[in-house]
Design a protein around this motif. Structure first.
Motif, short mmCIF file in Angstrom:
data_model
loop_
_atom_site.label_atom_id
_atom_site.label_comp_id
_atom_site.label_asym_id
_atom_site.label_seq_id
_atom_site.Cartn_x
_atom_site.Cartn_y
_atom_site.Cartn_z
N THR A 83 0.79 -1.23 0.00
CA THR A 83 0.00 0.00 0.00
C THR A 83 0.83 1.29 0.00
OG1 THR A 83 -0.15 -0.10 2.43
CG2 THR A 83 -1.95 -1.10 1.16
N SER A 84 2.07 1.22 0.44
CA SER A 84 2.87 2.44 0.57
C SER A 84 3.06 3.16 -0.76
CB SER A 84 4.24 2.13 1.18
OG SER A 84 4.13 1.84 2.55
N ASP A 85 3.15 2.39 -1.85
CA ASP A 85 3.44 2.99 -3.15
C ASP A 85 2.31 3.84 -3.69
OD1 ASP A 85 5.92 1.92 -3.14
OD2 ASP A 85 5.55 0.37 -4.64
N LYS A 86 1.12 3.79 -3.07
CA LYS A 86 0.04 4.65 -3.54
C LYS A 86 0.38 6.12 -3.36
CE LYS A 86 -3.88 1.50 -2.93
NZ LYS A 86 -5.20 1.29 -2.28
N VAL A 87 1.20 6.42 -2.37
CA VAL A 87 1.71 7.77 -2.18
C VAL A 87 3.23 7.69 -2.24
CG1 VAL A 87 1.97 9.70 -0.57
CG2 VAL A 87 -0.24 8.55 -0.79
N GLN A 88 3.81 8.44 -3.16
CA GLN A 88 5.26 8.45 -3.33
C GLN A 88 5.78 9.87 -3.14
OE1 GLN A 88 6.33 6.51 -7.03
NE2 GLN A 88 4.97 4.76 -6.61
N ILE A 89 7.08 9.98 -2.88
CA ILE A 89 7.71 11.28 -2.71
C ILE A 89 8.42 11.64 -4.01
CG2 ILE A 89 9.23 12.69 -1.31
CD1 ILE A 89 6.81 11.43 0.18
N ASP A 90 7.94 12.69 -4.64
CA ASP A 90 8.49 13.11 -5.92
C ASP A 90 9.55 14.19 -5.75
OD1 ASP A 90 8.72 13.39 -8.75
OD2 ASP A 90 7.45 15.17 -8.66
N HIS A 91 10.66 14.03 -6.48
CA HIS A 91 11.60 15.14 -6.65
C HIS A 91 11.03 16.03 -7.75
CE1 HIS A 91 14.35 12.20 -4.69
NE2 HIS A 91 14.83 13.30 -4.14
N VAL A 92 10.62 17.23 -7.39
CA VAL A 92 9.98 18.13 -8.35
C VAL A 92 10.89 18.36 -9.54
CG1 VAL A 92 8.95 20.41 -8.67
CG2 VAL A 92 8.63 19.19 -6.51
N VAL A 93 12.16 18.62 -9.30
CA VAL A 93 13.18 18.53 -10.33
C VAL A 93 13.84 17.17 -10.16
CG1 VAL A 93 15.37 19.43 -11.21
CG2 VAL A 93 13.58 21.02 -10.47
N ALA A 94 13.56 16.28 -11.10
CA ALA A 94 14.07 14.90 -10.99
C ALA A 94 15.59 14.90 -10.90
CB ALA A 94 13.61 14.10 -12.20
N LEU A 95 16.12 13.95 -10.15
CA LEU A 95 17.57 13.93 -9.92
C LEU A 95 18.36 13.69 -11.20
CD1 LEU A 95 17.78 12.08 -6.49
CD2 LEU A 95 17.47 14.52 -6.98
N SER A 96 17.87 12.82 -12.06
CA SER A 96 18.60 12.59 -13.31
C SER A 96 18.52 13.81 -14.22
CB SER A 96 18.07 11.35 -14.04
OG SER A 96 16.71 11.52 -14.38
N ASN A 97 17.38 14.54 -14.16
CA ASN A 97 17.29 15.79 -14.90
C ASN A 97 18.28 16.80 -14.34
OD1 ASN A 97 16.01 18.72 -14.79
ND2 ASN A 97 15.34 17.79 -16.71
N ALA A 98 18.36 16.87 -13.01
CA ALA A 98 19.32 17.77 -12.39
C ALA A 98 20.74 17.43 -12.79
CB ALA A 98 19.16 17.71 -10.86
N TRP A 99 21.04 16.12 -12.84
CA TRP A 99 22.38 15.68 -13.22
C TRP A 99 22.76 16.18 -14.62
CZ3 TRP A 99 26.48 13.60 -10.93
CH2 TRP A 99 27.46 12.95 -11.71
N GLN A 100 21.78 16.21 -15.50
CA GLN A 100 22.04 16.61 -16.89
C GLN A 100 21.91 18.12 -17.11
OE1 GLN A 100 20.42 13.62 -19.95
NE2 GLN A 100 19.19 13.19 -18.14
N THR A 101 21.53 18.85 -16.08
CA THR A 101 21.37 20.30 -16.24
C THR A 101 22.16 21.07 -15.17
OG1 THR A 101 19.30 20.27 -14.96
CG2 THR A 101 19.12 20.11 -17.36
N GLY A 102 23.30 20.54 -14.78
CA GLY A 102 24.21 21.29 -13.93
C GLY A 102 24.63 20.65 -12.64
N ALA A 103 23.93 19.61 -12.16
CA ALA A 103 24.27 19.03 -10.86
C ALA A 103 25.59 18.27 -10.89
CB ALA A 103 23.14 18.12 -10.36
#
Length: 309
Positions: free
Chosen positions: A108-128
């Motif tokens: 049941t836990s997966d019904k609510v997940q914690i989202d990175h508003v700026v996804a980490l892989s997106n961040a990696w490719q845009t300056g992180a």
């Protein structure tokens, strides 16, 4: 597609931007972000951003439970965890507009997940790639970049940016895009040409939208609830989700909080203006309700008409 700038892999500690007041127009902040092509995803691993859901602010509660405690209402906590481990609650999902009942457990836990508003892989490719490992760990656990959301919507989003994914709930898109802009500004990230254009298309519908205020880390033992009700009930429970880190209390003490900003009273006799929620609390006005002097949308993260809960 525009070519990404060359990157030599050198990490730097770049100063994190100050966006605590939350009253800067999102469209204006967007114009300050560099526009570049995506860097290669080469070298990206989740571990580049530290261990998942670490207790980076030393408040005795892992980040996942911090966010559940902030964003859920009618929460019940596992007994003996100092109101840390959330066992159940209700989420008014910003991405879909649905009301979701959360119950902690393997199925049941997966019904609510914690989202990175700026996804980490997106961040990696845009300056992180260019910021330090400590700053990447901070970003991955920063409440400013995290929301409790519908699990299916989070999976659909994956690592998409605004050009490839927006919330189904159209009324939340301005808030969503403005938070992405705030996160990218805070961590010195860039946007792609397509991403910026998508953000501009959303913001043209809400030209006064401001970037959200950054209220900083949580106090010890998850005591503050910035999105849902702060009241909770302790319950026994032993269910566990594979997504969760340790949820027990810690003896570590948080760093002293900075002195709260005082409210600003406009000279023209207008309503009281509070710089952030710390100022609202210092004035003894928290929670602050829509229609009361000093209320503004930037203080109301879940847009329920009640700010600084």
């Amino acid at each position: 597609m525009a070519e990404a700038d060359d990157h030599n892999g050198t990490e730097q500690a770049i100063p994190v931007a100050d966006i605590t007041n939350g009253d800067q127009p999102a469209a204006a902040v967007l114009e300050t972000l560099p526009v570049k092509g995506r860097a290669p995803k080469t070298g990206y691993k989740r571990t580049q951003f530290g261990r998942a859901w670490a207790d980076v602010d030393h408040n005795g509660c892992d980040t996942r439970n911090d966010i559940l405690g902030r964003d859920l209402k009618d929460k019940k906590f596992k007994a003996g965890t100092n109101d840390c481990k959330v066992m159940s609650g209700t989420l008014e999902d910003p991405y879909t507009g649905k009301t979701i009942y959360f119950k902690q457990g393997k199925k049941t836990s997966d019904k609510v997940q914690i989202d990175h508003v700026v996804a980490l892989s997106n961040a990696w490719q845009t300056g992180a790639q260019k910021i330090s490992a400590d700053q990447r760990k901070q970003m991955a656990n920063d409440p400013y970049n995290l929301l409790a959301v519908d699990g299916d919507a989070n999976q659909q989003k994956s690592d998409g940016d605004a050009a490839t994914w927006l919330p189904k709930n159209k009324s939340y898109r301005c808030s969503y895009v403005s938070r992405q802009i705030g996160v990218k500004h805070k961590y010195n990230l860039w946007v792609t040409k397509a991403e910026k254009a998508a953000m501009q298309r959303v913001l043209v519908t809400c030209p006064t939208q401001a970037v959200p205020a950054d209220d900083g880390p949580f106090p010890q033992n998850g005591a503050a609830s910035q999105g849902g009700s702060s009241a909770g009930t302790a319950v026994e429970g032993s269910g566990n989700s594979g997504q969760e880190a340790n949820g027990g209390a810690s003896s570590a003490q948080p760093a002293p909080a900075p002195a709260p900003a005082a409210p600003v009273v406009p000279q023209n006799g207008g309503d009281v203006y509070y710089q952030n929620c710390a100022a609202v609390r210092a004035a003894g006005k928290a929670p602050i309700y829509a229609g009361q002097p000093g209320y503004r949308a930037a203080l109301d993260r879940d847009h329920d008409g009640v700010g600084c809960e």
